[in-house]
Design a protein around this motif. Structure first.
Motif, PDB file in Angstrom:
ATOM      1  N   CYS A 187       0.840  -1.196   0.000  1.00 24.58           N
ATOM      2  CA  CYS A 187       0.000   0.000   0.000  1.00 24.58           C
ATOM      3  C   CYS A 187       0.874   1.245   0.000  1.00 24.58           C
ATOM      4  CB  CYS A 187      -0.906   0.021   1.230  1.00 24.58           C
ATOM      5  SG  CYS A 187      -1.972  -1.432   1.379  1.00 24.58           S
ATOM      6  N   ASN A 188       0.386   2.280  -0.664  1.00 30.37           N
ATOM      7  CA  ASN A 188       1.081   3.562  -0.702  1.00 30.37           C
ATOM      8  C   ASN A 188       0.204   4.681  -0.148  1.00 30.37           C
ATOM      9  OD1 ASN A 188       3.555   2.756  -2.418  1.00 30.37           O
ATOM     10  ND2 ASN A 188       1.846   2.075  -3.674  1.00 30.37           N
ATOM     11  N   HIS A 200       2.218  -4.522   3.789  1.00 27.58           N
ATOM     12  CA  HIS A 200       3.433  -3.757   3.532  1.00 27.58           C
ATOM     13  C   HIS A 200       3.042  -2.332   3.146  1.00 27.58           C
ATOM     14  CE1 HIS A 200       4.696  -7.930   2.962  1.00 27.58           C
ATOM     15  NE2 HIS A 200       5.911  -7.541   3.269  1.00 27.58           N
ATOM     16  N   VAL A 201       3.623  -1.359   3.818  1.00 24.92           N
ATOM     17  CA  VAL A 201       3.341   0.044   3.523  1.00 24.92           C
ATOM     18  C   VAL A 201       4.588   0.666   2.912  1.00 24.92           C
ATOM     19  CG1 VAL A 201       2.724   2.297   4.455  1.00 24.92           C
ATOM     20  CG2 VAL A 201       1.683   0.228   5.402  1.00 24.92           C
ATOM     21  N   ASN A 202       4.447   1.208   1.709  1.00 24.93           N
ATOM     22  CA  ASN A 202       5.553   1.865   1.028  1.00 24.93           C
ATOM     23  C   ASN A 202       5.405   3.371   1.211  1.00 24.93           C
ATOM     24  OD1 ASN A 202       7.800   2.335  -0.495  1.00 24.93           O
ATOM     25  ND2 ASN A 202       6.865   1.848  -2.464  1.00 24.93           N
ATOM     26  N   GLY A 203       6.093   3.912   2.196  1.00 21.72           N
ATOM     27  CA  GLY A 203       5.977   5.327   2.528  1.00 21.72           C
ATOM     28  C   GLY A 203       5.863   5.502   4.031  1.00 21.72           C
ATOM     29  N   ASN A 204       5.876   6.742   4.474  1.00 26.44           N
ATOM     30  CA  ASN A 204       5.796   7.019   5.905  1.00 26.44           C
ATOM     31  C   ASN A 204       4.410   6.705   6.456  1.00 26.44           C
ATOM     32  OD1 ASN A 204       8.418   7.978   5.765  1.00 26.44           O
ATOM     33  ND2 ASN A 204       7.799  10.121   5.577  1.00 26.44           N
ATOM     34  N   VAL A 205       4.382   6.153   7.658  1.00 28.12           N
ATOM     35  CA  VAL A 205       3.128   5.980   8.391  1.00 28.12           C
ATOM     36  C   VAL A 205       3.064   7.114   9.407  1.00 28.12           C
ATOM     37  CG1 VAL A 205       1.845   4.544  10.008  1.00 28.12           C
ATOM     38  CG2 VAL A 205       3.028   3.492   8.067  1.00 28.12           C
ATOM     39  N   GLY A 226       9.607   3.075   5.140  1.00 25.34           N
ATOM     40  CA  GLY A 226       9.544   4.502   5.399  1.00 25.34           C
ATOM     41  C   GLY A 226       9.744   4.723   6.884  1.00 25.34           C
ATOM     42  N   SER A 227       9.196   5.813   7.404  1.00 23.41           N
ATOM     43  CA  SER A 227       9.319   6.127   8.830  1.00 23.41           C
ATOM     44  C   SER A 227       7.984   5.934   9.532  1.00 23.41           C
ATOM     45  CB  SER A 227       9.785   7.576   9.020  1.00 23.41           C
ATOM     46  OG  SER A 227      11.052   7.797   8.439  1.00 23.41           O
TER      47      SER A 227
END
Length: 358
Positions: A187-188, A200-205, A226-227
């Motif tokens: 997910c983005n 899976h998260v592609n980018g900051n949460v 990400g962060s």
């Protein structure tokens, strides 16, 4: 050369320093080491692999002892190497592939492990490389380094990255690291738009006062590329990240930032195995949270116990690194001992207890 994957394998623990080639004391000792691990007909004695000696390579052996160098002078195609390596599952020695026109490492598809007493390297020509194939061949890795000027289509799949980060390597230097976007369950989106099946998260949460009521959406997330940023919320803990295993930050940023959360008092991650950042300074930053997370020796010790692979200088509490906090605590202890040279064992233990509250 733009990509370098340096490998040191667990076989090192089985081979004493006196057996390493660079301290062997002679080629005879090195050859004896090879003969003890491979059948004589499965030893490739040449220092490089090229078209003129390809017919000497033991193509029928599943375990091969060799120091293989493949470069621009080898004059070999990927097809020729695929045929030569098709039965090789285990390599004992070293492997270096550099300055070639290869587009991938598919000729290593059969390779399952590399065991050696020296460093092994994979250096593909990354201006045209398109993928890393069969990452399971690089298990038990100590160091992985991927550097700039990659092919514009170069990316690492979540499966390949999982192989890297679940291995006990000492460091991962990835500049830059691009995660392939066509991964399943990747997910983005922001927390507000996060899908229920996202692992899976592609980018900051980013969690703030506007979306903290949605943190239950993160309960199945396993990896954040990400962060993790929790700022100005009323949260007290991070137990909602019950399945989070890895945080990988590739843009020179801090991996975990938790600040301005007056109720936040518990930094225990239920299942977090590893965090990574290519930031040269800080990996974890906590600022202005509950007084329970004040900058002291005890809190540094509790946090570092979860992330033993991190240096204490990369953990920051209210703009104080844990390295500085621990140094100050040690100086305090040394000062008290110096002022009380006749201090008994009970007094010493009392000082330790006091130190834990500093």
């Amino acid at each position: 050369m733009k990509i370098l994957i340096s490998l040191i394998f667990l076989k090192l623990s089985l081979v004493s320093d006196s057996n390493k080639l660079d301290v062997f004391g002679g080629m005879n000792h090195y050859m004896k080491f090879l003969e003890e691990n491979c059948e004589p007909h499965c030893i490739f004695p040449e220092s490089s692999l090229a078209s003129y000696n390809l017919d000497l390579f033991p193509t029928n052996c599943s375990t091969v002892c060799a120091d293989i160098l493949i470069d621009e002078r080898s004059n070999l195609s990927e097809y020729q190497l695929s045929h030569a390596f098709q039965n090789m599952k285990h390599l004992i020695g070293s492997l270096a592939v550099m300055s070639t026109d290869f587009k991938s490492g598919t000729f290593l598809a059969s390779l399952e492990s590399v065991e050696c007493s020296t460093k092994s390297r994979l250096k593909p020509p990354v201006d045209i490389i398109e993928n890393i194939y069969n990452p399971n061949a690089f298990t038990n890795v100590i160091k992985i380094q991927i550097e700039a000027n990659l092919h514009e289509d170069f990316c690492i799949t979540t499966q390949e990255m999982q192989t890297f980060i679940t291995t006990e390597f000492a460091s991962l230097n990835c500049r830059p690291c691009k995660i392939c976007e066509n991964n399943v369950n990747m997910c983005n989106d922001s927390l507000e738009n996060l899908l229920d099946n996202c692992t899976h998260v592609n980018g900051n949460v980013m969690i703030g006062p506007e979306n903290e009521h949605l943190v239950s959406k993160l309960k199945i997330v396993e990896t954040i590329y990400g962060s993790l940023i929790i700022r100005s919320t009323n949260l007290t803990h991070i137990a909602f990240l019950e399945n989070l295993k890895h945080i990988l930050t590739f843009n020179y940023s801090v991996s975990i930032i938790i600040e301005n959360n007056p109720q936040f008092s518990n930094l225990t991650f239920p299942n977090l195995k590893r965090i990574y950042t290519n930031s040269l300074l800080t990996a974890i930053m906590l600022n202005n949270n509950s007084d329970i997370l004040s900058p002291n020796f005890k809190n540094c010790d509790l946090i570092h116990a979860q992330f033993k692979y991190l240096k204490t200088k990369s953990i920051s509490l209210d703009e104080n690194t844990c390295e500085a906090i621990q140094r100050s605590a040690n100086n305090t202890l040394e000062g008290k001992l110096a002022n009380h040279p006749s201090l008994g064992i009970m007094g010493f233990l009392n000082l330790i207890i006091i130190l834990g509250a500093l």
